[in-house]
Design a protein around this motif. Structure first.
Motif, mmCIF file in Angstrom:
data_model
loop_
_atom_site.group_PDB
_atom_site.id
_atom_site.type_symbol
_atom_site.label_atom_id
_atom_site.label_comp_id
_atom_site.label_asym_id
_atom_site.label_seq_id
_atom_site.Cartn_x
_atom_site.Cartn_y
_atom_site.Cartn_z
ATOM 1 N N LEU A 74 0.843 -1.191 0.000
ATOM 2 C CA LEU A 74 0.000 0.000 0.000
ATOM 3 C C LEU A 74 0.879 1.242 0.000
ATOM 4 O O LEU A 74 1.943 1.268 0.634
ATOM 5 N N ARG A 75 0.394 2.280 -0.681
ATOM 6 C CA ARG A 75 1.119 3.542 -0.729
ATOM 7 C C ARG A 75 0.101 4.668 -0.733
ATOM 8 O O ARG A 75 -0.851 4.652 -1.514
ATOM 9 N N ALA A 76 0.281 5.647 0.144
ATOM 10 C CA ALA A 76 -0.598 6.814 0.202
ATOM 11 C C ALA A 76 0.259 8.074 0.154
ATOM 12 O O ALA A 76 1.202 8.224 0.937
ATOM 13 N N GLU A 77 -0.072 8.968 -0.776
ATOM 14 C CA GLU A 77 0.687 10.209 -0.904
ATOM 15 C C GLU A 77 -0.252 11.332 -1.305
ATOM 16 O O GLU A 77 -1.394 11.102 -1.706
ATOM 17 N N GLN A 89 -10.806 -8.415 10.773
ATOM 18 C CA GLN A 89 -11.816 -8.685 11.801
ATOM 19 C C GLN A 89 -11.527 -7.890 13.083
ATOM 20 O O GLN A 89 -11.585 -8.413 14.195
ATOM 21 N N GLY A 90 -11.198 -6.631 12.917
ATOM 22 C CA GLY A 90 -10.979 -5.735 14.045
ATOM 23 C C GLY A 90 -9.600 -5.783 14.652
ATOM 24 O O GLY A 90 -9.260 -4.947 15.493
ATOM 25 N N ALA A 91 -8.761 -6.762 14.253
ATOM 26 C CA ALA A 91 -7.399 -6.853 14.786
ATOM 27 C C ALA A 91 -6.422 -6.209 13.817
ATOM 28 O O ALA A 91 -6.555 -6.347 12.594
ATOM 29 N N VAL A 92 -5.452 -5.498 14.349
ATOM 30 C CA VAL A 92 -4.478 -4.806 13.516
ATOM 31 C C VAL A 92 -3.509 -5.811 12.903
ATOM 32 O O VAL A 92 -2.861 -6.578 13.601
ATOM 33 N N LEU A 93 -3.408 -5.790 11.583
ATOM 34 C CA LEU A 93 -2.481 -6.644 10.870
ATOM 35 C C LEU A 93 -1.205 -5.885 10.506
ATOM 36 O O LEU A 93 -0.135 -6.461 10.412
ATOM 37 N N GLY A 94 -1.333 -4.584 10.284
ATOM 38 C CA GLY A 94 -0.167 -3.780 9.935
ATOM 39 C C GLY A 94 -0.438 -2.310 10.143
ATOM 40 O O GLY A 94 -1.581 -1.850 10.072
ATOM 41 N N ASP A 95 0.643 -1.568 10.415
ATOM 42 C CA ASP A 95 0.545 -0.131 10.680
ATOM 43 C C ASP A 95 1.770 0.519 10.072
ATOM 44 O O ASP A 95 2.900 0.084 10.323
ATOM 45 N N SER A 96 1.568 1.540 9.239
ATOM 46 C CA SER A 96 2.713 2.204 8.619
ATOM 47 C C SER A 96 3.603 2.884 9.647
ATOM 48 O O SER A 96 4.762 3.174 9.358
ATOM 49 N N GLY A 97 3.059 3.155 10.824
ATOM 50 C CA GLY A 97 3.871 3.577 11.953
ATOM 51 C C GLY A 97 4.545 4.918 11.846
ATOM 52 O O GLY A 97 5.442 5.228 12.615
ATOM 53 N N ARG A 98 4.190 5.743 10.874
ATOM 54 C CA ARG A 98 4.837 7.043 10.753
ATOM 55 C C ARG A 98 4.450 7.943 11.913
ATOM 56 O O ARG A 98 3.453 7.740 12.587
ATOM 57 N N ASN A 99 5.271 8.950 12.151
ATOM 58 C CA ASN A 99 4.864 9.989 13.087
ATOM 59 C C ASN A 99 4.769 11.308 12.335
ATOM 60 O O ASN A 99 5.249 11.442 11.205
ATOM 61 N N GLN A 100 4.168 12.286 12.958
ATOM 62 C CA GLN A 100 3.836 13.523 12.247
ATOM 63 C C GLN A 100 5.078 14.301 11.834
ATOM 64 O O GLN A 100 5.045 15.059 10.862
ATOM 65 N N ASP A 101 6.170 14.101 12.540
ATOM 66 C CA ASP A 101 7.396 14.805 12.172
ATOM 67 C C ASP A 101 7.869 14.423 10.775
ATOM 68 O O ASP A 101 8.534 15.199 10.104
ATOM 69 N N GLU A 102 7.552 13.213 10.324
ATOM 70 C CA GLU A 102 7.981 12.769 9.008
ATOM 71 C C GLU A 102 7.222 13.456 7.881
ATOM 72 O O GLU A 102 7.598 13.337 6.718
ATOM 73 N N CYS A 103 6.147 14.173 8.207
ATOM 74 C CA CYS A 103 5.390 14.868 7.171
ATOM 75 C C CYS A 103 6.236 15.948 6.501
ATOM 76 O O CYS A 103 5.965 16.339 5.367
ATOM 77 N N GLU A 104 7.261 16.443 7.206
ATOM 78 C CA GLU A 104 8.053 17.534 6.664
ATOM 79 C C GLU A 104 8.813 17.127 5.412
ATOM 80 O O GLU A 104 9.085 17.945 4.547
ATOM 81 N N PRO A 108 5.846 9.462 1.100
ATOM 82 C CA PRO A 108 4.555 8.777 1.145
ATOM 83 C C PRO A 108 4.505 7.779 2.291
ATOM 84 O O PRO A 108 5.534 7.301 2.772
ATOM 85 N N ALA A 109 3.300 7.458 2.724
ATOM 86 C CA ALA A 109 3.115 6.387 3.700
ATOM 87 C C ALA A 109 3.154 5.065 2.955
ATOM 88 O O ALA A 109 2.533 4.915 1.903
ATOM 89 N N ARG A 110 3.878 4.086 3.491
ATOM 90 C CA ARG A 110 4.005 2.779 2.857
ATOM 91 C C ARG A 110 3.680 1.696 3.872
ATOM 92 O O ARG A 110 4.066 1.794 5.040
ATOM 93 N N LEU A 111 3.027 0.649 3.405
ATOM 94 C CA LEU A 111 2.731 -0.488 4.276
ATOM 95 C C LEU A 111 2.576 -1.738 3.419
ATOM 96 O O LEU A 111 1.762 -1.767 2.493
ATOM 97 N N SER A 112 3.399 -2.751 3.704
ATOM 98 C CA SER A 112 3.293 -4.042 3.031
ATOM 99 C C SER A 112 2.846 -5.081 4.046
ATOM 100 O O SER A 112 3.241 -5.038 5.215
ATOM 101 N N PHE A 113 2.026 -6.031 3.605
ATOM 102 C CA PHE A 113 1.558 -7.075 4.507
ATOM 103 C C PHE A 113 1.185 -8.310 3.709
ATOM 104 O O PHE A 113 0.967 -8.256 2.497
ATOM 105 N N ARG A 114 1.099 -9.442 4.406
ATOM 106 C CA ARG A 114 0.697 -10.704 3.799
ATOM 107 C C ARG A 114 -0.624 -11.137 4.414
ATOM 108 O O ARG A 114 -0.769 -11.145 5.648
#
Length: 458
Positions: A74-77, A89-104, A108-114
């Motif tokens: 996944l990629r969001a920009e 089913q309500g359980a977290v499988l993955g989190d891009s984990g960025r913090n707001q400081d990285e917005c500077e 893009p936000a990236r997240l890969s999962f299986r």
């Protein structure tokens, strides 16, 4: 190494992310948009997007149907500094984990999962706070992940990090120097290698937050462990294995007798130290040199009541010991300055008659001793202190930047460089009654005349 908050992700626990979504408005009030692999969709976080009552941030949620073992990137920009979360089913499988400081840096936000099973998954795109609004583009792509089998020299794979990390088998067919690189744009990589005589781990040796291990490996099977510095992290990464043959004609010697003929032997280090034996039949001026292009060196010689260590006296982060040694057997240990160095090194030893005027032997209180310091050398004196009190140890030279160390039972109790004025050393120290060793050296490892005196303090 813990990642700085200003330029690296902070992972939050699954429970916290679930709480974030649980605080949103009821799902019935917000229809989910279905997406599929290959889609590129545009959206915008506004004040009408579903709200998280925990921190006021807003989210758009997409439904994604997957088959077991589908691997998705996944990629969001866009103008929105986005964060990505995937739930099953309500359980977290993955989190891009960025913090707001990285917005500077507008990355893009990236997240890969299986996908662990056939089913419907939720992809949440959100901001970081109540004032984070703006348009974004979400891209959903399939990515190829490693399907198993041993790794060999030349392998380059892509995979998704599983909880607790991934394990691989590395098959080594011939003696060579191996380089393992683990890179990721989604988490802080940590790489470990275990096998016959090898136990290594690296965090940031590949530059940035990427991991690299360099080691000389014997033929056999090894275990490679890939994980993140943060236990809760997930995401995609690449792992590459390269081999570099030994130079033509090089034979490794990692132990055994060390000859005093000046010939360089080649050894390999994989953490720890390599030990050699050295025998002297007569009192000699001995020179030891340890050099490496792969790590910063540490050199030790011990025996006959002497223990010397050096790191940088050979220049270019290489070690050199020059000392007058008594007849007998010695242990010479080659290692790295940070104790976990790995790679090739060269070690050589030579000896010469003890020059007249070389500083060595007993120094008596109140009586000066003059000597010539050899290049890179360290002259050593024995000092007997009859009773406790204040003492002055002075080393002076017309040409050298002299230094002096006061040692008892192998521990440095005092050390000085320039307290004697100009480039002269003066150690004023309280000493207990007993036997001490005084070591005179030059800051720039040059040769020259000097004088040393030990006296009672005022």
């Amino acid at each position: 190494m813990v990642s700085p908050a200003s330029n690296r992700q902070r992972w939050i626990g699954a429970g916290a992310v679930i709480a974030v979504l649980a605080c949103a408005l009821p799902a019935a009030a917000f229809a989910q948009t279905a997406v599929k692999v290959g889609d590129r969709v545009s959206g915008e976080i506004t004040s009408r997007s579903r709200i998280n009552y925990n921190d006021g941030s807003r989210s758009d949620v997409y439904a994604l149907a997957l088959k077991k073992d589908d691997t998705i990137a996944l990629r969001a920009e866009g103008a929105l500094c986005a964060r990505l979360v995937v739930l099953e089913q309500g359980a977290v499988l993955g989190d891009s984990g960025r913090n707001q400081d990285e917005c500077e840096d507008e990355a893009p936000a990236r997240l890969s999962f299986r996908a662990p099973a056939d089913g419907r998954y939720e992809v949440a795109v959100s901001g970081f706070g109540p004032r984070d609004f703006g348009p974004y583009r979400l891209q959903v792509e399939r990515t190829e992940a490693y399907r198993g089998g041993p790794l060999r020299a030349g392998a380059e794979i892509s995979d998704v990090l599983a909880g607790g990390g991934n394990r691989y088998t590395l098959e080594v067919a011939e003696l060579a120097r191996y380089v393992l690189d683990m890179t990721s744009t989604e988490f802080d990589s940590v790489l470990a290698l275990e096998g016959p005589g090898v136990e290594l781990e690296d965090d940031d040796g590949g530059g940035g937050y990427n991991a690299r291990i360099t080691a000389l490996l014997e033929p056999g099977s090894y275990t490679v462990k890939a994980r993140s510095l943060e236990d809760a992290a997930t995401g995609g990464f690449n792992l590459a294995v390269a081999s570099r043959p030994l130079p033509e004609g090089v034979e490794l010697r990692n132990e055994g007798a060390l000859e005093l003929d000046g010939a360089a032997l080649t050894g390999s280090l994989a953490g720890g130290e390599r030990e050699y034996t050295l025998r002297l039949d007569a009192r000699r001026l001995v020179t030891l040199d340890l050099a490496s292009e792969d790590f910063d060196t540490s050199l030790v010689i011990a025996g006959q009541g002497t223990r010397l260590r050096d790191y940088y006296s050979g220049g270019d982060m290489d070690a050199r010991i020059v000392a007058v040694l008594e007849p007998g057997d010695y242990a010479v240990r080659a290692g790295s300055s940070d104790s976990d160095g790995m790679g090739l090194y060269t070690l050589q030893a030579s000896s010469a008659p003890v020059p007249a005027g070389t500083g060595y032997g007993v120094l008596r209180l109140g009586k000066a001793s003059a000597a010539t310091l050899p290049p890179g050398g360290k002259d050593r004196y024995r000092l007997s202190v009859p009773r406790g009190g204040s003492y002055r140890i002075a080393a002076t030279s017309p040409s050298l930047d002299v230094m002096v160390d006061v040692i008892r039972d192998g521990e440095v109790v005092a050390s000085d460089d320039d307290s004697g004025g100009d480039m002269n050393a003066l150690a004023e120290v309280e000493l207990e009654a007993g036997e001490y060793e005084l070591v005179v050296s030059s800051w720039n490892t040059e040769a020259g005349r000097y004088e040393i005196t030990a006296s009672r303090g005022r």
